[in-house]
Write an enzyme that holds these catalytic residues in place. Structure first.
Site, PDB file in Angstrom:
ATOM      1  N   GLU A  63      32.062  39.355 -31.329  1.00 41.26           N
ATOM      2  CA  GLU A  63      32.481  37.886 -31.087  1.00 41.26           C
ATOM      3  C   GLU A  63      31.975  36.754 -32.233  1.00 41.26           C
ATOM      4  O   GLU A  63      31.333  36.015 -32.257  1.00 41.26           O
ATOM      5  CB  GLU A  63      31.786  37.033 -29.832  1.00 41.26           C
ATOM      6  CG  GLU A  63      32.236  37.955 -28.546  1.00 41.26           C
ATOM      7  CD  GLU A  63      31.600  37.291 -27.347  1.00 41.26           C
ATOM      8  OE1 GLU A  63      32.105  37.321 -26.383  1.00 41.26           O
ATOM      9  OE2 GLU A  63      30.292  36.835 -27.414  1.00 41.26           O
ATOM     10  N   PRO A  64      32.682  37.193 -33.493  1.00 40.49           N
ATOM     11  CA  PRO A  64      32.262  36.249 -34.372  1.00 40.49           C
ATOM     12  C   PRO A  64      32.896  35.240 -34.397  1.00 40.49           C
ATOM     13  O   PRO A  64      34.184  34.893 -34.061  1.00 40.49           O
ATOM     14  CB  PRO A  64      32.952  37.264 -35.832  1.00 40.49           C
ATOM     15  CG  PRO A  64      34.113  37.990 -35.067  1.00 40.49           C
ATOM     16  CD  PRO A  64      33.642  38.252 -33.723  1.00 40.49           C
ATOM     17  N   ARG A 108      31.427  31.802 -36.596  1.00 39.78           N
ATOM     18  CA  ARG A 108      31.001  31.152 -37.832  1.00 39.78           C
ATOM     19  C   ARG A 108      31.718  32.042 -38.917  1.00 39.78           C
ATOM     20  O   ARG A 108      32.468  31.487 -39.911  1.00 39.78           O
ATOM     21  CB  ARG A 108      29.777  31.385 -38.050  1.00 39.78           C
ATOM     22  CG  ARG A 108      29.059  30.522 -39.486  1.00 39.78           C
ATOM     23  CD  ARG A 108      27.645  30.831 -39.600  1.00 39.78           C
ATOM     24  NE  ARG A 108      26.992  30.567 -38.511  1.00 39.78           N
ATOM     25  CZ  ARG A 108      26.396  29.375 -38.035  1.00 39.78           C
ATOM     26  NH1 ARG A 108      26.416  28.221 -38.746  1.00 39.78           N
ATOM     27  NH2 ARG A 108      25.530  29.080 -37.072  1.00 39.78           N
ATOM     28  N   CYS A 132      24.678   4.401 -38.715  1.00 37.63           N
ATOM     29  CA  CYS A 132      23.630   3.517 -38.386  1.00 37.63           C
ATOM     30  C   CYS A 132      22.211   4.192 -38.138  1.00 37.63           C
ATOM     31  O   CYS A 132      21.679   3.683 -37.094  1.00 37.63           O
ATOM     32  CB  CYS A 132      23.783   2.084 -37.768  1.00 37.63           C
ATOM     33  SG  CYS A 132      24.945   1.144 -38.564  1.00 37.63           S
ATOM     34  N   GLU A 133      21.789   5.114 -38.588  1.00 38.74           N
ATOM     35  CA  GLU A 133      20.346   5.690 -38.706  1.00 38.74           C
ATOM     36  C   GLU A 133      19.868   6.494 -39.722  1.00 38.74           C
ATOM     37  O   GLU A 133      20.956   7.256 -40.383  1.00 38.74           O
ATOM     38  CB  GLU A 133      20.428   6.519 -37.125  1.00 38.74           C
ATOM     39  CG  GLU A 133      21.439   7.638 -37.216  1.00 38.74           C
ATOM     40  CD  GLU A 133      21.117   8.356 -35.906  1.00 38.74           C
ATOM     41  OE1 GLU A 133      21.755   7.690 -34.642  1.00 38.74           O
ATOM     42  OE2 GLU A 133      20.269   9.161 -35.683  1.00 38.74           O
ATOM     43  N   ARG A 138      25.189  19.043 -38.716  1.00 34.61           N
ATOM     44  CA  ARG A 138      24.204  20.217 -38.910  1.00 34.61           C
ATOM     45  C   ARG A 138      23.034  19.965 -39.881  1.00 34.61           C
ATOM     46  O   ARG A 138      22.123  20.407 -39.489  1.00 34.61           O
ATOM     47  CB  ARG A 138      25.004  21.296 -39.411  1.00 34.61           C
ATOM     48  CG  ARG A 138      26.205  21.673 -38.401  1.00 34.61           C
ATOM     49  CD  ARG A 138      27.108  23.233 -38.686  1.00 34.61           C
ATOM     50  NE  ARG A 138      25.945  24.332 -38.490  1.00 34.61           N
ATOM     51  CZ  ARG A 138      25.345  24.932 -39.537  1.00 34.61           C
ATOM     52  NH1 ARG A 138      25.319  24.392 -40.777  1.00 34.61           N
ATOM     53  NH2 ARG A 138      24.510  25.853 -39.395  1.00 34.61           N
ATOM     54  N   TYR A 183      19.896  20.533 -37.635  1.00 26.86           N
ATOM     55  CA  TYR A 183      19.302  21.872 -38.250  1.00 26.86           C
ATOM     56  C   TYR A 183      18.583  21.682 -39.656  1.00 26.86           C
ATOM     57  O   TYR A 183      18.302  22.959 -39.940  1.00 26.86           O
ATOM     58  CB  TYR A 183      20.184  23.172 -38.010  1.00 26.86           C
ATOM     59  CG  TYR A 183      21.125  23.065 -36.849  1.00 26.86           C
ATOM     60  CD1 TYR A 183      20.516  23.277 -35.612  1.00 26.86           C
ATOM     61  CD2 TYR A 183      22.383  23.072 -37.167  1.00 26.86           C
ATOM     62  CE1 TYR A 183      21.291  23.436 -34.466  1.00 26.86           C
ATOM     63  CE2 TYR A 183      23.123  23.234 -35.986  1.00 26.86           C
ATOM     64  CZ  TYR A 183      23.059  23.363 -34.586  1.00 26.86           C
ATOM     65  OH  TYR A 183      23.565  23.463 -33.633  1.00 26.86           O
ATOM     66  N   GLY A 210      27.312  36.260 -34.427  1.00 31.08           N
ATOM     67  CA  GLY A 210      26.077  35.843 -35.186  1.00 31.08           C
ATOM     68  C   GLY A 210      26.177  36.343 -36.638  1.00 31.08           C
ATOM     69  O   GLY A 210      24.946  35.914 -37.173  1.00 31.08           O
TER      70      GLY A 210
HETATM   71  N1  LLP Z   1      29.317  34.675 -28.486  1.00 35.87           N
HETATM   72  C1  LLP Z   1      28.471  33.853 -28.065  1.00 35.87           C
HETATM   73  C2  LLP Z   1      28.266  34.129 -26.621  1.00 35.87           C
HETATM   74  C3  LLP Z   1      27.753  32.651 -28.558  1.00 35.87           C
HETATM   75  O1  LLP Z   1      27.238  31.825 -27.776  1.00 35.87           O
HETATM   76  C4  LLP Z   1      28.296  32.269 -29.960  1.00 35.87           C
HETATM   77  C5  LLP Z   1      27.529  31.036 -30.636  1.00 35.87           C
HETATM   78  C6  LLP Z   1      29.100  33.190 -30.609  1.00 35.87           C
HETATM   79  C7  LLP Z   1      29.456  34.494 -29.938  1.00 35.87           C
HETATM   80  C8  LLP Z   1      29.611  33.018 -31.999  1.00 35.87           C
HETATM   81  O2  LLP Z   1      28.503  33.147 -33.018  1.00 35.87           O
HETATM   82  P1  LLP Z   1      28.664  33.031 -34.486  1.00 35.87           P
HETATM   83  O3  LLP Z   1      29.387  34.395 -34.971  1.00 35.87           O
HETATM   84  O4  LLP Z   1      29.203  31.908 -34.694  1.00 35.87           O
HETATM   85  O5  LLP Z   1      27.331  33.023 -34.969  1.00 35.87           O
HETATM   86  N2  LLP Z   1      25.878  24.869 -33.602  1.00 35.87           N
HETATM   87  C9  LLP Z   1      25.107  25.984 -33.973  1.00 35.87           C
HETATM   88  C10 LLP Z   1      25.710  27.467 -33.905  1.00 35.87           C
HETATM   89  C11 LLP Z   1      25.757  27.611 -32.517  1.00 35.87           C
HETATM   90  C12 LLP Z   1      26.209  29.162 -32.094  1.00 35.87           C
HETATM   91  C13 LLP Z   1      26.439  29.322 -30.406  1.00 35.87           C
HETATM   92  N3  LLP Z   1      26.793  30.216 -30.159  1.00 35.87           N
HETATM   93  C14 LLP Z   1      25.487  25.866 -35.672  1.00 35.87           C
HETATM   94  O6  LLP Z   1      26.100  24.970 -36.095  1.00 35.87           O
HETATM   95  O7  LLP Z   1      24.648  26.309 -36.314  1.00 35.87           O
END
Ligand code: LLP
Length: 431
Positions: free
Chosen positions: A290-291, A293, A361-362, A330, A334, A248
């Site tokens: 768990e990174p 992004r 087409c939108e 995205r 969002y 996150g």
């Molecule tokens: N661990 C779990 C259980 C998760 O559900 C996620 C992301 C992560 C780790 C990794 O989180 P990060 O470090 O990437 O923030 N599609 C959305 C993001 C969805 C995230 C889902 N879970 C976007 O494009 O912003």
């Protein structure tokens, strides 16, 4: 420049990891997704070093591969000594195909099917992160059938609001993921797990959301989880050895976003964990993170060719490109911010405010609004930065548009990591 792998060369072109984007576009075509391999590796090392410096022995980062999943990325994670989080049999299959050591893989998700569970155990998955009592029963049954004692974490909801986009906020009580601590459901799930013959409970997991700039919500979540650990230990005698705090941490997408010091964040979380464990008189658990992004987002860039410029006096100026929501949904989903650059005209004065539109087409298929560009022409090259995470992994074939390739720029130069989909690939499954 937003990132240090970007520069402008003497031709006025944007360079990516030292390579002229105009040359890359000519060689590989557009739409084109570029990834900087060294940047991915150095971010893995930043996490690994901080985790080993500031968290208890045995702690490690796991790459959340939903951010970007293809064989090459699992090879990099293996080489960098990262664990991985997978969330489907498809991600698992890809990791297996890349020779990733499955004992370091964690299988997530709130809706694992019988097939997922069977397939994952057959492939000797390290751990399931179990999301519900129904799933627990299914894992226990399948583990018995395959004659294994399956290691499991429990996903819990610590009740923390991370103040991020509604659709990517996951730690609050009303959420489809996990068992709620506050109302006793988490405790009941722990007791149920401990009663299962074919399951070994290893610890607890939480994930409060994504694109979170402040480290305070992570600290709050860690404290809530440690309190829960202490409560279970005191009342039921079960001592969890591992705490998985999820992913996150944010990434800056524009110059208005603050930059993030991942190492400093991990240090703060680490010292709070030490302090809290002392207060609660419990042993410090091994900590997993768990990174997703923050490992791959800023290592990515997408190049597009301009197809048309349309000026509507009194309204907007549209610049349409040869990609869009099919390779990057995205903004549509969002209203996500991105930095957009005129890759072949970096030194031209920018006085043209426009909306960058995709080719679907939108009307909602936009990549960004209110972008300041030089006067553009058909054939110009547009770069969208920070597209490494949740772009390719969320891509689709809407309007029968083939997915772009992923070209990785490594130490030995650029190479194709995922080939461009061809028109005939689109017919592959049609009978
Ligand atoms: N661990 C779990 C259980 C998760 O559900 C996620 C992301 C992560 C780790 C990794 O989180 P990060 O470090 O990437 O923030 N599609 C959305 C993001 C969805 C995230 C889902 N879970 C976007 O494009 O912003």
């Amino acid at each position: 420049m937003l990132y240090k792998n970007l520069a402008i060369n003497e031709a006025g072109h944007l360079t990516f990891a030292g390579y002229d984007t105009v040359d890359l576009a000519r060689e590989y075509g557009t739409a084109l997704m570029l990834m900087d391999e060294q940047m991915i590796r150095s971010r893995c090392r930043e996490y690994k070093n901080a985790v080993s410096d500031y968290l208890p022995a045995g702690s490690m980062p796991l790459y959340a591969s939903k951010a970007l999943s293809f064989k090459g990325i699992y090879r990099i994670m293996r080489e960098e000594g990262m664990g991985i989080d997978v969330v489907s049999s498809g991600e698992l299959r890809t990791a297996v195909g890349a020779g990733f050591p499955m004992e370091h893989a964690f299988f997530h998700g709130n809706a694992k099917t019988d097939f997922d569970i069977r397939y994952a155990i057959e492939n000797r998955i390290g751990y399931f992160v179990c999301d519900s009592a129904d799933e627990l029963d299914a894992i226990d049954k399948e583990a018995a059938r395959q004659g294994v004692r399956q290691k499991v974490f429990l996903r819990l909801t610590p009740g923390i609001d991370p103040h991020t986009h509604e659709k990517i906020s996951t730690g609050r009580i009303d959420c489809k993921f996990g068992a709620v601590i506050e109302n006793g459901q988490a405790e009941a799930l722990v007791l149920q797990t401990l009663s299962k013959a074919n399951i070994e409970l290893c610890g607890y997991h939480c994930h409060i959301g994504s694109q979170i700039f402040d480290h305070t919500p992570f600290c709050d979540a860690a404290v809530a989880m440690l309190r829960f650990m202490a409560h279970i230990q005191k009342n039921h005698g079960y001592q969890a050895k591992i705490l998985n705090l999820g992913g996150g941490m944010a990434v800056p997408y524009t110059k208005n976003d603050p930059s993030i010091d991942y190492r400093a964040n991990i240090r703060s979380i680490g010292s709070l964990i030490t302090e809290t464990c002392k207060e609660l008189s419990i042993e410090e658990p091994v900590v997993l993170m768990e990174p997703g992004r923050s490992i791959v987002a800023d290592a990515g860039m997408t190049l597009y060719t301009v197809s048309a410029i349309k000026q509507i006096p009194g309204f907007k100026n549209y610049v349409s490109v040869d990609g869009g929501m099919t390779d990057n949904p995205r903004f549509t989903l969002y209203q996500a911010d991105y930095t957009v650059l005129p890759a072949n005209r970096m030194n031209d004065p920018a006085a043209f405010t426009c909306t960058i539109a995709g080719r679907c087409c939108e009307s909602g298929d936009l990549l960004q609004e209110n972008v300041l560009m030089p006067q553009l022409q058909r054939g110009d090259l547009i770069a969208v930065l920070t597209t490494g995470a949740y772009n390719y992994s969320m891509a689709s074939n809407y309007n029968r548009i083939p997915r772009p390739p992923i070209v990785m720029v490594g130490e030995g130069g650029p190479y194709i990591a995922v080939r461009r989909e061809q028109l005939d690939d689109l017919l592959e499954y049609d009978l």
